[in-house]
Design a protein around this motif. Structure first.
Motif, PDB file in Angstrom:
ATOM      1  N   GLU A 338      -2.599   6.138   7.788  1.00 19.51           N
ATOM      2  CA  GLU A 338      -2.090   5.419   6.626  1.00 19.51           C
ATOM      3  C   GLU A 338      -2.172   6.292   5.378  1.00 19.51           C
ATOM      4  O   GLU A 338      -3.167   6.951   5.116  1.00 19.51           O
ATOM      5  CB  GLU A 338      -2.912   4.141   6.411  1.00 19.51           C
ATOM      6  CG  GLU A 338      -2.355   3.220   5.353  1.00 19.51           C
ATOM      7  CD  GLU A 338      -3.116   1.909   5.268  1.00 19.51           C
ATOM      8  OE1 GLU A 338      -2.891   1.174   4.287  1.00 19.51           O
ATOM      9  OE2 GLU A 338      -3.932   1.640   6.169  1.00 19.51           O
ATOM     10  N   GLY A 339      -1.072   6.307   4.621  1.00 20.28           N
ATOM     11  CA  GLY A 339      -1.016   7.106   3.408  1.00 20.28           C
ATOM     12  C   GLY A 339      -0.442   8.494   3.605  1.00 20.28           C
ATOM     13  O   GLY A 339      -0.135   9.183   2.632  1.00 20.28           O
ATOM     14  N   SER A 340      -0.293   8.918   4.867  1.00 19.96           N
ATOM     15  CA  SER A 340       0.239  10.260   5.122  1.00 19.96           C
ATOM     16  C   SER A 340       1.764  10.304   5.035  1.00 19.96           C
ATOM     17  O   SER A 340       2.344  11.380   4.886  1.00 19.96           O
ATOM     18  CB  SER A 340      -0.194  10.738   6.509  1.00 19.96           C
ATOM     19  OG  SER A 340       0.426   9.962   7.531  1.00 19.96           O
ATOM     20  N   GLY A 341       2.407   9.129   5.178  1.00 18.47           N
ATOM     21  CA  GLY A 341       3.866   9.088   5.188  1.00 18.47           C
ATOM     22  C   GLY A 341       4.476   9.510   6.510  1.00 18.47           C
ATOM     23  O   GLY A 341       5.696   9.650   6.623  1.00 18.47           O
ATOM     24  N   ILE A 342       3.644   9.699   7.526  1.00 15.08           N
ATOM     25  CA  ILE A 342       4.124  10.172   8.823  1.00 15.08           C
ATOM     26  C   ILE A 342       4.309   9.002   9.777  1.00 15.08           C
ATOM     27  O   ILE A 342       3.407   8.185   9.960  1.00 15.08           O
ATOM     28  CB  ILE A 342       3.137  11.199   9.406  1.00 15.08           C
ATOM     29  CG1 ILE A 342       3.079  12.426   8.495  1.00 15.08           C
ATOM     30  CG2 ILE A 342       3.548  11.609  10.818  1.00 15.08           C
ATOM     31  CD1 ILE A 342       1.900  13.318   8.757  1.00 15.08           C
ATOM     32  N   LYS A 343       5.478   8.919  10.376  1.00 15.44           N
ATOM     33  CA  LYS A 343       5.805   7.826  11.282  1.00 15.44           C
ATOM     34  C   LYS A 343       5.517   8.215  12.732  1.00 15.44           C
ATOM     35  O   LYS A 343       5.300   9.380  13.049  1.00 15.44           O
ATOM     36  CB  LYS A 343       7.282   7.438  11.125  1.00 15.44           C
ATOM     37  CG  LYS A 343       7.632   6.909   9.737  1.00 15.44           C
ATOM     38  CD  LYS A 343       9.106   6.568   9.644  1.00 15.44           C
ATOM     39  CE  LYS A 343       9.470   6.051   8.259  1.00 15.44           C
ATOM     40  NZ  LYS A 343      10.922   5.759   8.146  1.00 15.44           N
TER      41      LYS A 343
END
Length: 423
Positions: A338-343
């Motif tokens: 969460e918060g990394s922007g990685i899906k």
């Protein structure tokens, strides 16, 4: 003047009191009791052994070696069945396995050696080491089925290679247009070295923008080339000098060079679907220029046990430090949460829904009893797998060449190991 001195004395006294309070709080935290590592029951360990023996007796796998090590000592070290069903050679501790993607943690640790040295930085653009990546584009599928190329939103970094967020993919799974290009690109034609192989990759578009999706692919192969440029040595030379030889991993390499040891190579059952080369990795005895940091290594269980124990110890073993303790902690912490922007693509997110990914390892972020949070791991397509559990001061390595059974056995065996845990 007297008033000024009084104020100074008061401030000094307050500062000293605050320092004492902070020190006391830190001391309390440091002395706060931590949960004791769990122990493994003899009956539970017997069930683990019985399980693997049943896999052999039932004809599911030819053989396996299992090592469960806790507090630096084996609590279960057992060999089952044969390393080669054709020759009936027994499974032995010096059996050599194709470890495939279990090469990735080794390459990742090698890269972090350079990070600790200050010769590599996680946020370095990889184009600093491989200029061909300066002009790479991203392939975007259009509604009409065509592929357009768009510029990078930001450069691919060393960190992206370590956590599989580079946009560099594989061409042997999925049916996207970019993956099809990878499959048809002739990446493995001839006998390329690491530089040539990576230059071929750099001519292909990325599957997505960097740092947007966890995408399992040739990232670690590219990382191997970055290591070569940063170190001035071949990947194997660097790993041998800084990691393999010091750890005593004498049988870990990119192929079995010693003819006398070729009979030690484990083989899958004749009817196993993996009884053929995959993804450009040729036979374990074939000398080749390409040293695949992502999937090319062979080795023994005793070699990988040295590697795993070093990691479990926080980067040192036998009085020699390989990585800083904080470096190992970073590698074993989730980098894509969460918060990394990685899906995560549900179809191709291999770590599992309860796990994130660090710098070279899957990391369990959610406890799934009896499986604990904090355990980190990876496996190889040929059937080998390992996991490290810092809270229980434990690691487990299972070596086998049974690709069609690997996922099932890994899941079931890990469940049995943790069911054998008690307080």
């Amino acid at each position: 003047m007297r008033r000024w001195r009084t104020e100074v004395l008061v401030r000094v006294a307050l500062a000293a009191t605050l320092a004492l309070l902070v020190g006391a709080v830190c001391a309390v935290r440091a002395e706060a009791p931590q949960p004791a590592p769990r122990s493994l029951s003899p009956a539970g360990l017997e069930r683990v052994s019985d399980y693997l023996q049943a896999q052999v007796s039932g004809g599911k796998i030819p053989g396996a070696i299992l090592l469960i090590q806790q507090h630096g000592k084996p609590v279960l070290h057992a060999k089952f069945g044969e390393r080669n069903a054709r020759t009936h050679a027994p499974m032995t501790d010096d059996t050599i396995f194709r470890i495939y993607s279990m090469s990735k943690p080794v390459t990742s640790v090698a890269a972090m050696l350079l990070v600790d040295d200050g010769r590599l930085a996680l946020d370095d653009p990889i184009a600093k080491y491989i200029p061909a990546f300066a002009n790479v584009k991203v392939g975007v599928e259009q509604p009409d089925g065509k592929l357009t190329l768009t510029p990078l939103a930001r450069p691919v970094t060393v960190r992206d290679l370590l956590r599989h967020t580079s946009g560099i993919t594989y061409g042997f799974y999925g049916d996207s247009l970019v993956r099809k290009l990878y499959a048809l690109a002739g990446l493995f034609d001839g006998d390329p070295d690491n530089a040539q192989f990576v230059d071929r990759l750099a001519r292909l578009p990325l599957a997505e923008q960097p740092a947007t999706l966890w995408d399992y692919g040739h990232s670690t192969d590219v990382l191997g080339r970055v290591i070569e440029v940063a170190s001035g040595q071949s990947l194997y030379q660097f790993e041998k000098e800084r990691l393999l030889d010091p750890l005593g991993m004498r049988d870990t390499a990119f192929f079995v060079a010693d003819e006398a040891k070729r009979s030690l190579i484990a083989e899958p059952l004749p009817d196993d679907w993996f009884d053929r080369p995959v993804a450009g990795i040729r036979e374990a005895t074939a000398p080749r220029r390409w040293e695949s940091g992502g999937a090319g290594m062979v080795g023994t269980i005793r070699d990988y046990a040295r590697f795993a124990q070093m990691l479990l110890n926080g980067g040192e073993i036998d009085g020699r430090r390989y990585l800083k303790r904080e470096t190992v902690a970073l590698m074993a912490s989730d980098q894509i949460g969460e918060g990394s922007g990685i899906k995560r693509d549900p179809e191709f997110y291999f770590p599992s829904s309860d796990s994130g990914f660090g710098l070279g390892f899957a990391v369990r972020t959610v406890a799934k009893p009896p499986l604990p949070a904090g355990e980190y791991r990876w496996d190889g397509v040929g059937g080998t797998f390992f996991f490290i559990d810092p809270a229980d001061d434990l690691f487990v390595i299972c070596m086998m060449q049974s690709p069609s059974q690997r996922g099932r056995i890994q899941t079931e065996l890990k469940q049995l190991v943790y069911e054998a845990m008690g307080r």
